[in-house]
Design a protein around this motif. Sequence first.
Motif, PDB file in Angstrom:
ATOM      1  N   ILE A   5      19.808   1.668  90.495  1.00 40.35           N
ATOM      2  CA  ILE A   5      20.327   2.346  89.262  1.00 40.35           C
ATOM      3  C   ILE A   5      21.064   1.525  88.479  1.00 40.35           C
ATOM      4  CG2 ILE A   5      21.973   4.420  88.872  1.00 40.35           C
ATOM      5  CD1 ILE A   5      21.209   5.539  91.473  1.00 40.35           C
ATOM      6  N   LYS A   6      20.699   1.586  87.125  1.00 40.76           N
ATOM      7  CA  LYS A   6      21.183   0.775  86.140  1.00 40.76           C
ATOM      8  C   LYS A   6      22.405   1.500  85.615  1.00 40.76           C
ATOM      9  CE  LYS A   6      17.129  -1.784  84.890  1.00 40.76           C
ATOM     10  NZ  LYS A   6      16.344  -2.280  83.875  1.00 40.76           N
ATOM     11  N   LEU A   7      23.706   1.080  85.498  1.00 38.37           N
ATOM     12  CA  LEU A   7      25.050   1.535  84.814  1.00 38.37           C
ATOM     13  C   LEU A   7      25.243   1.004  83.375  1.00 38.37           C
ATOM     14  CD1 LEU A   7      27.180   1.873  87.971  1.00 38.37           C
ATOM     15  CD2 LEU A   7      25.795   3.695  86.855  1.00 38.37           C
ATOM     16  N   PRO A   8      25.513   1.421  82.675  1.00 39.88           N
ATOM     17  CA  PRO A   8      26.201   2.770  82.537  1.00 39.88           C
ATOM     18  C   PRO A   8      25.024   3.771  82.242  1.00 39.88           C
ATOM     19  CG  PRO A   8      26.797   2.141  80.373  1.00 39.88           C
ATOM     20  CD  PRO A   8      26.210   0.866  81.352  1.00 39.88           C
ATOM     21  N   ILE A   9      25.091   5.112  82.938  1.00 42.94           N
ATOM     22  CA  ILE A   9      23.910   6.191  82.589  1.00 42.94           C
ATOM     23  C   ILE A   9      24.424   6.679  81.097  1.00 42.94           C
ATOM     24  CG2 ILE A   9      22.932   8.280  82.971  1.00 42.94           C
ATOM     25  CD1 ILE A   9      23.838   7.658  86.095  1.00 42.94           C
ATOM     26  N   VAL A  10      23.465   6.403  80.161  1.00 40.32           N
ATOM     27  CA  VAL A  10      23.864   6.927  79.087  1.00 40.32           C
ATOM     28  C   VAL A  10      22.766   8.103  78.328  1.00 40.32           C
ATOM     29  CG1 VAL A  10      23.814   6.402  76.329  1.00 40.32           C
ATOM     30  CG2 VAL A  10      24.574   4.791  78.029  1.00 40.32           C
ATOM     31  N   ILE A  11      23.235   9.140  77.546  1.00 38.24           N
ATOM     32  CA  ILE A  11      22.384  10.311  77.227  1.00 38.24           C
ATOM     33  C   ILE A  11      22.896  10.366  75.775  1.00 38.24           C
ATOM     34  CG2 ILE A  11      22.245  12.746  77.213  1.00 38.24           C
ATOM     35  CD1 ILE A  11      23.170  12.986  79.976  1.00 38.24           C
ATOM     36  N   ARG A  12      21.550  10.416  75.159  1.00 41.08           N
ATOM     37  CA  ARG A  12      21.527  10.467  73.471  1.00 41.08           C
ATOM     38  C   ARG A  12      21.011  11.738  73.178  1.00 41.08           C
ATOM     39  NH1 ARG A  12      20.141   4.977  74.615  1.00 41.08           N
ATOM     40  NH2 ARG A  12      21.570   3.518  73.625  1.00 41.08           N
ATOM     41  N   ALA A  13      21.869  12.408  72.414  1.00 33.63           N
ATOM     42  CA  ALA A  13      21.306  13.773  71.726  1.00 33.63           C
ATOM     43  C   ALA A  13      21.384  13.875  70.197  1.00 33.63           C
ATOM     44  CB  ALA A  13      22.125  14.834  72.224  1.00 33.63           C
ATOM     45  N   GLU A  14      20.496  14.548  69.706  1.00 31.93           N
ATOM     46  CA  GLU A  14      20.399  14.738  68.367  1.00 31.93           C
ATOM     47  C   GLU A  14      20.852  16.129  67.921  1.00 31.93           C
ATOM     48  OE1 GLU A  14      16.384  14.236  66.824  1.00 31.93           O
ATOM     49  OE2 GLU A  14      16.226  12.130  67.267  1.00 31.93           O
ATOM     50  N   ILE A  15      21.933  15.852  67.124  1.00 33.17           N
ATOM     51  CA  ILE A  15      22.683  17.254  66.716  1.00 33.17           C
ATOM     52  C   ILE A  15      22.405  17.550  65.211  1.00 33.17           C
ATOM     53  CG2 ILE A  15      24.636  18.436  66.403  1.00 33.17           C
ATOM     54  CD1 ILE A  15      25.826  16.842  68.747  1.00 33.17           C
ATOM     55  N   ASN A  16      21.695  18.774  64.794  1.00 37.47           N
ATOM     56  CA  ASN A  16      21.485  19.147  63.525  1.00 37.47           C
ATOM     57  C   ASN A  16      22.963  19.560  63.105  1.00 37.47           C
ATOM     58  OD1 ASN A  16      20.629  20.167  61.113  1.00 37.47           O
ATOM     59  ND2 ASN A  16      18.853  20.937  61.957  1.00 37.47           N
ATOM     60  N   LEU A  17      23.664  18.714  62.159  1.00 38.11           N
ATOM     61  CA  LEU A  17      24.781  19.107  61.783  1.00 38.11           C
ATOM     62  C   LEU A  17      24.937  20.285  60.702  1.00 38.11           C
ATOM     63  CD1 LEU A  17      26.648  15.896  60.989  1.00 38.11           C
ATOM     64  CD2 LEU A  17      26.939  17.516  63.035  1.00 38.11           C
ATOM     65  N   VAL A  18      23.598  20.432  60.017  1.00 36.43           N
ATOM     66  CA  VAL A  18      23.598  21.604  59.073  1.00 36.43           C
ATOM     67  C   VAL A  18      23.317  22.927  59.755  1.00 36.43           C
ATOM     68  CG1 VAL A  18      21.983  22.761  57.513  1.00 36.43           C
ATOM     69  CG2 VAL A  18      22.492  20.183  57.204  1.00 36.43           C
ATOM     70  N   LEU A  19      22.671  22.944  61.038  1.00 38.36           N
ATOM     71  CA  LEU A  19      22.514  23.926  61.888  1.00 38.36           C
ATOM     72  C   LEU A  19      23.802  24.379  62.503  1.00 38.36           C
ATOM     73  CD1 LEU A  19      20.269  26.074  62.999  1.00 38.36           C
ATOM     74  CD2 LEU A  19      20.095  24.414  64.765  1.00 38.36           C
ATOM     75  N   VAL A  20      24.722  23.471  62.968  1.00 36.24           N
ATOM     76  CA  VAL A  20      26.023  23.527  63.420  1.00 36.24           C
ATOM     77  C   VAL A  20      26.690  24.352  62.352  1.00 36.24           C
ATOM     78  CG1 VAL A  20      28.077  22.531  64.514  1.00 36.24           C
ATOM     79  CG2 VAL A  20      25.645  21.774  64.977  1.00 36.24           C
ATOM     80  N   VAL A  21      26.752  23.892  61.119  1.00 32.84           N
ATOM     81  CA  VAL A  21      27.435  24.337  60.023  1.00 32.84           C
ATOM     82  C   VAL A  21      27.358  25.800  59.742  1.00 32.84           C
ATOM     83  CG1 VAL A  21      28.150  24.216  57.699  1.00 32.84           C
ATOM     84  CG2 VAL A  21      27.977  22.224  59.057  1.00 32.84           C
ATOM     85  N   VAL A  22      25.965  26.098  59.754  1.00 31.00           N
ATOM     86  CA  VAL A  22      25.596  27.371  59.533  1.00 31.00           C
ATOM     87  C   VAL A  22      25.986  28.283  60.633  1.00 31.00           C
ATOM     88  CG1 VAL A  22      23.700  26.690  57.838  1.00 31.00           C
ATOM     89  CG2 VAL A  22      23.153  27.104  59.963  1.00 31.00           C
TER      90      VAL A  22
END
Length: 722
Positions: A5-22
């Motif tokens: 197992i390779k460390l560190p374990i990284v999770i990348r997420a795409e967040i639509n800021l426009v969707l969050v704002v509305v």
Amino acid sequence: MLTSIKLPIVIRAEINLVLVVVTALGLLSRLYGINFPKAVVFDEVYYGQFVSLYTKQVFFIDESGPPLGHMILAFGAYLGGFDGNFIWNRIGAEYSSNVPVWSLRLIPALAGSLCVPLCYLLVVELGYSHLTALGAALLFLMENSLIVQSRFMLLESVLIFFLLLAVVSYLRFHNAQRGSPVSLAWLVLTGVTCACAVGVKYMGLFTYFLLLGLAAVHTWQLIGDRALRNSVVLMQVVTRFLALVVLPLLLYLGFFYVHLNLLYRSGPHDQMMSSAFQASLEGGLARITQGQPLEVVYGSQVTLRSVSSKPIPCWLHSHKANYPIRYENGRGSSHQQQVTCYPFKDVNNWWIIKDPGRQDLVVSSPPRPVRHGDVVQLLHGMTSRLLNTHDVAAPMSPHAQEVSGYIDFNVSMPAQNLWKVDIANREAEQDVWKTILSEVRLIHINTSAVLKLSGSSLPEWGYRQLEVVGDKIYKGYQPSGVWNVEEHRYGRSLEQRERELELHSPTHIDINRNLTFVAKFLELQWKMLTVKHEDSEHKYSSSPLEWITMNTNIAYWLHPASNAQIHLIGNFVTWTLANLALVVYVLLFLSYLLRRRRKIEDIPEASWCQLLQAGVVCAGGWAVNYLPFFMMEKTLFLYHYLPALTFQILLIPVVLEHLHTHMLRCASLRCALHGVVLAGLSSVYLSFRTFSPLTYGQPELSAEQLASLRWRDSWDILFRRR
């Protein structure tokens, strides 16, 4: 193994800021100050009654829709610890301290808030730009009528949420990679949300059928794809059928299953249901009928309830009063004892099942059951008159025969008191007449007339009770001509005086009559679809033609001492733009259609398909949620238009992007359109701000300010001059 197992374990997420704002703006606009006012607002007086009954687990019927919507509102009440103790009898009544106002209104407000990002996602799934989707979300965000409807204990926002989520889910499924687990998940979610929409209000059926039609077209195209193997096509067709037809049906049944299991106590609507249904509830009729004998036998003492609940539930009845010798219209009667249908429990509702060949009125040992096809006499328990009908016109229904308790006046009018027992729901020809369970027609031997509730009320001489007649032209199954034994005991007394005392005593002997879920569901569903309360004209009722131009409004709440008030009034600019967008879309569609028929393709095939699909969803969504109201005979209000308005609003940015991309090729024209769009959004915002005091109920406006908001003479805005 751990070393691999390779460390560190990284999770990348795409967040639509426009969707969050509305989404955040949607939550702010709907949740802000939802505990104001702390008083009953318009239809909260209607839904609150059902919420209280849910919290007390008391059975009720709401003929306006299935139970899921009420369960959702009741869940909000449960989260707030509401005990159901509040009298919902008046709009504007102040809530007592035990009513968690914020909790009661929370779920509709959350549903209304989440509709804002769903509008954004829906436009994106239709293939339009994120900027266009943002415009759709902002228009929905600033629609005053949708905000008002979301902030109170009402169901339209919940319905619209499920409708939008169903459409978004289906479009996600259609756009996803075919056969992937993600696409299957979106398809299942489509079926679930369609079921939820129908479970909240029957209006959800309109959009459900629209999606089924769209899915049918896509499936037909799939079947015609020669590149796919037959097994793949078959799997896709079966999967779609299971997810979009079978799953919603099972969930719909599930809503009723939960509903009927939660509401197990007798309630105010019991008498609308059959005796068997009532007996399955705790208390009420179950308390009276618990322990009754199951089989009706010769010598049984019974009450006979009409299976029909129109105009109201009632029992076969007689009393010591005769028909008038002559009626007001000059027709004559037999002057024999009146037989009626009485809508209340009464000792005069008791009858004795008598064997015509024997004189005794008690149950023999062993008891002799009455079977389908047997001929019996019915003796009135308190007056000892035999149930009789003859060729004399009934008082209110002269085409039918009079039914009487026979009195021998020594005139040429012999007794005709033999009746054949016809069990309508029998399983076999020799089926036994059963208490509560059997639905029986009583057919007169001499004339073949059927004992029937006519539905007419008798005059004063008949104490306004309901008329019972002998119908010689009775055909098929009519509830008004079917009866069931509700209360039942085995007669043991030989003397009349002892028998009268016996009729006043409670019944005994335990018999279990629990109905199956399917039987209860079918009966409840039938009652919901057929039993309608009389629609009365309401001050704020309106016609569908008035909705398009918002020619009407509804005053939801008025402060008892000031000018603070809440109205269902939409954003006038948005409604105008939505109507204009619908007209432009129809003109574009017809123009393209005619030119394509002439083999002239003004836009690429992909753009035409995109415009067509957007029209099916947006214009079609408006049409299916609006046009059916023209055929409905019920009291209608402006809020019935809100689901249709939602889809119509989405058409505005769709039309604008199409004009920008395909119609305006000159840069200057496009810049002009940008200016028009900015001016339109600014006008929408100004209209929203102008009417926000009537949307939120605060701040309080002066009489002059309120008068200035009456943009239409037909709007009913009330104010106090000081």
